[in-house]
Design a protein around this motif. Sequence first.
Motif, PDB file in Angstrom:
ATOM      1  N   LEU A 103    -104.078 -43.071  -9.905  1.00  0.00           N
ATOM      2  CA  LEU A 103    -104.241 -42.781  -8.481  1.00  0.00           C
ATOM      3  C   LEU A 103    -102.926 -42.950  -7.735  1.00  0.00           C
ATOM      4  O   LEU A 103    -102.642 -42.222  -6.782  1.00  0.00           O
ATOM      5  CB  LEU A 103    -105.319 -43.699  -7.881  1.00  0.00           C
ATOM      6  CG  LEU A 103    -106.740 -43.457  -8.394  1.00  0.00           C
ATOM      7  CD1 LEU A 103    -107.725 -44.364  -7.660  1.00  0.00           C
ATOM      8  CD2 LEU A 103    -107.152 -41.994  -8.236  1.00  0.00           C
ATOM      9  N   THR A 161    -106.292 -38.124  -0.793  1.00  0.00           N
ATOM     10  CA  THR A 161    -106.736 -39.468  -1.166  1.00  0.00           C
ATOM     11  C   THR A 161    -107.441 -40.140   0.005  1.00  0.00           C
ATOM     12  O   THR A 161    -108.535 -40.710  -0.150  1.00  0.00           O
ATOM     13  CB  THR A 161    -105.544 -40.328  -1.612  1.00  0.00           C
ATOM     14  OG1 THR A 161    -104.827 -39.640  -2.636  1.00  0.00           O
ATOM     15  CG2 THR A 161    -106.005 -41.675  -2.132  1.00  0.00           C
ATOM     16  N   ARG A 205    -111.416 -41.243   0.534  1.00  0.00           N
ATOM     17  CA  ARG A 205    -111.762 -42.631   0.878  1.00  0.00           C
ATOM     18  C   ARG A 205    -112.610 -42.674   2.144  1.00  0.00           C
ATOM     19  O   ARG A 205    -113.533 -43.477   2.265  1.00  0.00           O
ATOM     20  CB  ARG A 205    -110.491 -43.460   1.070  1.00  0.00           C
ATOM     21  CG  ARG A 205    -109.808 -43.843  -0.235  1.00  0.00           C
ATOM     22  CD  ARG A 205    -108.536 -44.616   0.031  1.00  0.00           C
ATOM     23  NE  ARG A 205    -107.885 -45.014  -1.209  1.00  0.00           N
ATOM     24  CZ  ARG A 205    -106.627 -45.424  -1.291  1.00  0.00           C
ATOM     25  NH1 ARG A 205    -105.877 -45.484  -0.189  1.00  0.00           N
ATOM     26  NH2 ARG A 205    -106.102 -45.771  -2.450  1.00  0.00           N
ATOM     27  N   ARG A 232    -101.188 -39.993  -5.542  1.00  0.00           N
ATOM     28  CA  ARG A 232    -100.810 -40.148  -4.128  1.00  0.00           C
ATOM     29  C   ARG A 232     -99.337 -39.809  -3.927  1.00  0.00           C
ATOM     30  O   ARG A 232     -98.955 -39.126  -2.972  1.00  0.00           O
ATOM     31  CB  ARG A 232    -101.116 -41.581  -3.660  1.00  0.00           C
ATOM     32  CG  ARG A 232    -100.772 -41.826  -2.190  1.00  0.00           C
ATOM     33  CD  ARG A 232    -101.539 -40.871  -1.284  1.00  0.00           C
ATOM     34  NE  ARG A 232    -100.997 -40.828   0.062  1.00  0.00           N
ATOM     35  CZ  ARG A 232    -101.495 -41.509   1.088  1.00  0.00           C
ATOM     36  NH1 ARG A 232    -102.538 -42.307   0.904  1.00  0.00           N
ATOM     37  NH2 ARG A 232    -100.978 -41.394   2.268  1.00  0.00           N
TER      38      ARG A 232
END
Length: 354
Positions: free
Chosen positions: A36, A12, A16, A40
């Motif tokens: 999401l 994740t 990003r 995670r």
Amino acid sequence: MSAENTLPDSITELLRSTGAALRVFDMGRRISKLSLDQFRRIEDSQLPYPSPFQHLAWMALLIWNPKRQQENAVWFLRLPLDEQGLVAPAARDDLLKRLLQNVINSQNGQLDEDALKDNPYSFTPDQSRMAAFHALAAREMKAPASPHYERAHAWFNGQLPLDAWQSLAYQGLADVIARLDQDDNERALCQRLADMPAAVLETLCPLLEHTRPSGALQQALHAQLNHALATDNSNRVAALCRALSNMSDESAKQAWVLSVLASVHATQPEVITVIATRCETALMAPEVLSVFLEQLAQGEAGQTGFSRILAELMFMPVHRALILQAFRNPDRSDALSQAIGEMFGQTFDTPPAH
């Protein structure tokens, strides 16, 4: 702080850091969205994978640049799970290391299209799964259906002759199923089911398992299932079980699963496997599980099939507890007792703890 400590510590965070946006899909028993937050927590081994299959977490990561949304990539990942259904940290760390190296080696600090090339954690879905994923992902991204959608839509609506089905693209069929609530597709499908060629029906059923069928579609499919149960076509029975497997009415699902288990088709490997892998929630009812175990013990797949199917089901904690409880039933048949004993390599009295 060292440079090493500033590296992303998760997939994740890695995505990003490249400015990418992300959506995640479960690709195991059926295709469904994962939030999401779920992803995670799964990544961090804080949350058991909700739908493990073959002791693995199967996922599709849809990645795109918000500034260039037409440029997207898909990663298909499978990660090993431990006995608690948590992602194995060593595998997650190894995958992250490989992906970080890909970014370092790339020209622009971005993830290359072939980021997963020769990666042991990647996989390629079969044709049915790939078509269903592309159809569902396009809808999720509010993108148009594939160019094959229009012709498939016309066929379902009777604007093309019945025998024109051979000219339909598989992706077009997947697009229609992914958009049953649009363009009058569900009504057209329900009307077409009665005279649908067997090849088309058995092609559609694996696509339907990723949808929540409405009441009208459930009734139409159930009528087809009842008809198939009266034939000797176990492949069609198995296919229709898949089509009905994602219905939300658990009591209704349990009822038709029991009708399948009461039929001559129940001992066929393709039928019992679909019930185990797609209708597993119905097996949480003790009365359904009991019949399932008895049929599995007498199945055409023999002891190997019995042991493999139960090993898969018992990987899920709730199913494991229910199965071990059912094993203790003093009214179990001799065939089931023998299959249990052979599976555990002993005469079964009290199930092993591990």
